[in-house]
Design a protein around this motif. Structure first.
Motif, PDB file in Angstrom:
ATOM      1  N   UNK A 182       0.824  -1.194   0.000  1.00  0.00           N
ATOM      2  CA  UNK A 182       0.000   0.000   0.000  1.00  0.00           C
ATOM      3  C   UNK A 182       0.866   1.254   0.000  1.00  0.00           C
ATOM      4  N   UNK A 185       0.916   2.638  -3.396  1.00  0.00           N
ATOM      5  CA  UNK A 185      -0.328   3.338  -3.700  1.00  0.00           C
ATOM      6  C   UNK A 185      -0.316   4.721  -3.074  1.00  0.00           C
ATOM      7  N   UNK A 186       0.127   4.768  -1.823  1.00  0.00           N
ATOM      8  CA  UNK A 186       0.119   6.043  -1.108  1.00  0.00           C
ATOM      9  C   UNK A 186       1.094   7.013  -1.745  1.00  0.00           C
ATOM     10  N   UNK A 189      -0.392   8.285  -4.882  1.00  0.00           N
ATOM     11  CA  UNK A 189      -1.492   9.213  -4.616  1.00  0.00           C
ATOM     12  C   UNK A 189      -0.939  10.563  -4.181  1.00  0.00           C
TER      13      UNK A 189
ATOM     14  N   UNK B  24      -5.987  10.979   5.721  1.00  0.00           N
ATOM     15  CA  UNK B  24      -5.081  10.811   4.589  1.00  0.00           C
ATOM     16  C   UNK B  24      -5.061   9.372   4.100  1.00  0.00           C
ATOM     17  N   UNK B  26      -5.707   7.045   1.857  1.00  0.00           N
ATOM     18  CA  UNK B  26      -6.238   7.022   0.491  1.00  0.00           C
ATOM     19  C   UNK B  26      -6.734   5.651   0.092  1.00  0.00           C
ATOM     20  N   UNK B  27      -6.450   4.629   0.898  1.00  0.00           N
ATOM     21  CA  UNK B  27      -6.925   3.301   0.531  1.00  0.00           C
ATOM     22  C   UNK B  27      -8.420   3.174   0.778  1.00  0.00           C
TER      23      UNK B  27
END
Lengths: 315, 301
Positions: A182, A185-186, A189, B24, B26-27
């Motif tokens: 993740x 992904x972060x 983003x 924060x 975002x997942x």
């Protein structure tokens, strides 16, 4: 440390080995041998060399069966590779009731292909629900005979295969998605990447291995299609038997007292070679990095040479 | 900074399924995103279960009720079980179900027992020729059953088992993939545990029973479930082996019913329900173990 007598492991694997020999290797060798004979039941087989394979080229039914199976592969592979991935992304995160959705999405997988094909047969029959719907919304005046046109029949079967396979490959991807970090992904983003960009640049590369695996599984499965087409066409293989798949052809060739076992074995052998193709392709793709590296290094040296030449010219 | 604040303030509260303001994470989807997600899930749910629901409702409809209307109504106006009675009159459906059950249970037992035995030997014991055995078993993964269909039938016929349930059952009794799966999980058993049991005087059978079995139960449930579903749903092989309608399994029987009683979709619908409900119920009962086993297998394997 010696935990058992020397023969114990052999005894333990013996049943599995016997089974592999009797029900996999022996029939395979037998198929290879029979493919070069004109074997029929109740008659001694005669060696005929490559005659069976020569016959394949002239046999119209084999041509149709081959093209049916290839159409199946071409349509199924992209659909069943990417739709289940999107579905897995949808059910990946733990939100309330997600277990219920995952379980019900798996129902078509565990239902017998015969049962769901029979349901499909009703839905797409001349007076079935799909035709009623099309007429209700005024798309067509007369019902479309989905099941008595070669391509429409194959299309229905593909739809059935995709619908039935979604849940299975979804679970394969679900297991893989857990390994996509993740943090990536972060980070993406934070750099302002939207959902779509993150899907293509983070998720897809992260599950590259499973995507390969799934596309190979789908491809081999599509070459081997049988039940969907058999049940939807009531065993006839559609109009003139032209929507038969290769396995349907093998089954109809080899059955009965008049079965052409030799010829059916030859088709089986072709089927086997076809199922090896996707594996070979993936083998090449997996080693493509080495090939790409070699090409890239060549390009780098070439660029360096050009740069040197340009420098020399400027001086 | 703001993320840390948001975390400290929301920590004591119950965690929400959607992204709150200032978070924060975002997942997590935003609230509208979450609603959209559920809408999509429900739409797909509809596509996945509609054919089953429709079939079920058809099976309960009387002969006078129209089953071809659009929009379809899922609730029968006058529910009746006549169609089920008609299935029993048309085909010996209980016999077929019994045949499928016999083959399914037999397949589960042999696969679990022999795959665990083989997997234990291949996964935990060093012995001469092990790699040859593994290579032989691996190579059969490349061999689809459809390729050997004709020869397989000849083998079964030469054993005198054509047109019998034994002929349906035997080729699938020990699947290579199951042996490999059990090998993979048996490799995870700490060798020290097995040694300790040996010092305590346990023989191979006792070790299998008390050390191996508790360690591999997750994978066993996956193997068992897949073996049962595979046997229960298989169509091509029983179709080839069985020639006498009296010996049919459910899937072949359903195709027989569907091609011989095509005039009455309600009866066929009732028949398919009889084939479908047991396997769905079985899966619904075992699904927790199944999904856990699948995740376990993927993490370890």
């Amino acid at each position: 440390m010696q935990r058992q007598r020397w023969f114990t492991p052999y005894l333990l694997v013996l049943p599995a080995v016997i089974w592999v020999f009797v029900f996999a290797l022996w029939p395979f060798l037998n198929t290879v041998v029979l493919a070069f004979t004109d074997a029929r039941p109740l008659r001694p087989a005669r060696f005929v060399g490559l005659e069976n394979f020569g016959k394949l080229f002239e046999d119209e039914r084999f041509g149709y069966a081959l093209s049916t199976s290839l159409v199946y592969v071409v349509v199924c592979v992209p659909l069943l590779t990417f739709l289940p991935l999107l579905l897995a992304l949808l059910v990946h995160h733990k939100i309330p009731a997600i277990g219920f959705f995952r379980t019900t999405f798996y129902f078509p997988v565990i239902a017998s292909a015969v049962v769901v094909a029979i349901v499909w047969e009703f839905l797409f029959s001349g007076s079935g629900t799909v035709n009623s719907a099309l007429q209700f919304f005024g798309f067509v005046d007369r019902p479309i005979e989905f099941l008595s046109d070669r391509l429409l029949l194959i299309g229905c079967a593909v739809g059935l295969t995709v619908w039935k396979g979604l849940g299975y490959y979804m679970v394969v991807y679900l297991a893989a998605l857990g390994n996509v970090g993740r943090e990536l992904h972060e980070a993406a983003a934070t750099d302002g990447a939207g959902w779509w960009r993150r899907f293509w640049s983070v998720t897809v590369p992260g599950v590259r291995g499973p995507i390969m695996l799934v596309s190979v599984l789908v491809c081999v499965g599509a070459i081997r299609v049988f039940t969907e087409l058999y049940v939807l066409s009531n065993g006839s293989g559609g109009p003139g038997g032209r929507a038969m798949s290769m396995v349907m052809l093998i089954q109809s060739m080899g059955k009965g007292l008049n079965g052409q076992i030799g010829y059916a074995s030859a088709i089986s052998l072709v089927l086997f070679l076809l199922t090896l193709v996707p594996l070979a392709v993936v083998g090449v793709l997996n080693n493509s990095d080495t090939i790409k590296d070699a090409l890239a290094s060549r390009r780098v040296t070439k660029a360096a040479r050009v740069a040197r030449a340009a420098k020399g010219a400027a001086r | 900074m703001s993320a840390a604040q948001a975390q400290t303030t929301t920590a004591p509260r119950r965690e929400k399924a959607y992204r709150t303001r200032g978070s924060a994470d975002i997942m997590k989807p935003s609230l509208p995103g979450l609603i959209g997600k559920y809408a999509l899930l429900i739409l797909i749910l509809g596509i996945m279960v509609f054919p089953f629901l429709w079939q079920m409702s058809t099976s309960f409809r009387g002969a006078t009720e129209n089953i071809y209307d659009f929009p379809p109504s899922l609730i029968p106006a006058a529910p009746t079980i006549d169609n089920y009675a008609n299935v029993f009159r048309a085909i010996p459906v209980l016999d077929y179900a019994w045949h499928s059950l016999l083959v399914g249970v037999g397949t589960v037992i042999t696969n679990v027992v022999f795959a665990t035995m083989g997997g234990y030997a291949l996964g935990t014991i060093k012995f001469r020729g092990k790699w040859i055995v593994l290579a032989i078993i691996f190579s059969t993964l490349l061999l689809p059953a459809e390729v050997t269909l004709t020869s397989q039938y000849l083998t079964v016929k030469s054993l005198g088992l054509a047109n019998t349930l034994w002929g349906v059952f035997l080729p699938g009794a020990i699947a290579a993939i199951n042996v490999l799966l059990m090998t993979a999980v048996c490799r995870m058993i700490p060798p020290d545990t097995l040694d300790a049991a040996t010092i305590d005087g346990a023989n191979t059978m006792e070790r299998l029973r008390h050390i191996v079995w508790p360690n591999v139960r997750g994978m066993v449930s996956v193997v068992a479930l897949f073996a049962f579903i595979g046997a229960w749903d298989d169509f091509l092989w029983p179709l080839v082996v069985l020639s006498d309608p009296a010996n049919y399994t459910l899937t072949v029987g359903m195709q027989y019913l569907s091609s011989n009683f095509a005039a009455n979709p309600r009866v066929i619908a009732a028949g398919t329900m009889i084939a479908l409900v047991p396997i769905i119920v079985l899966f619904a009962v075992l699904q927790k173990q199944f999904f856990r086993g699948v995740e376990e297998g993927s993490v370890k394997g």
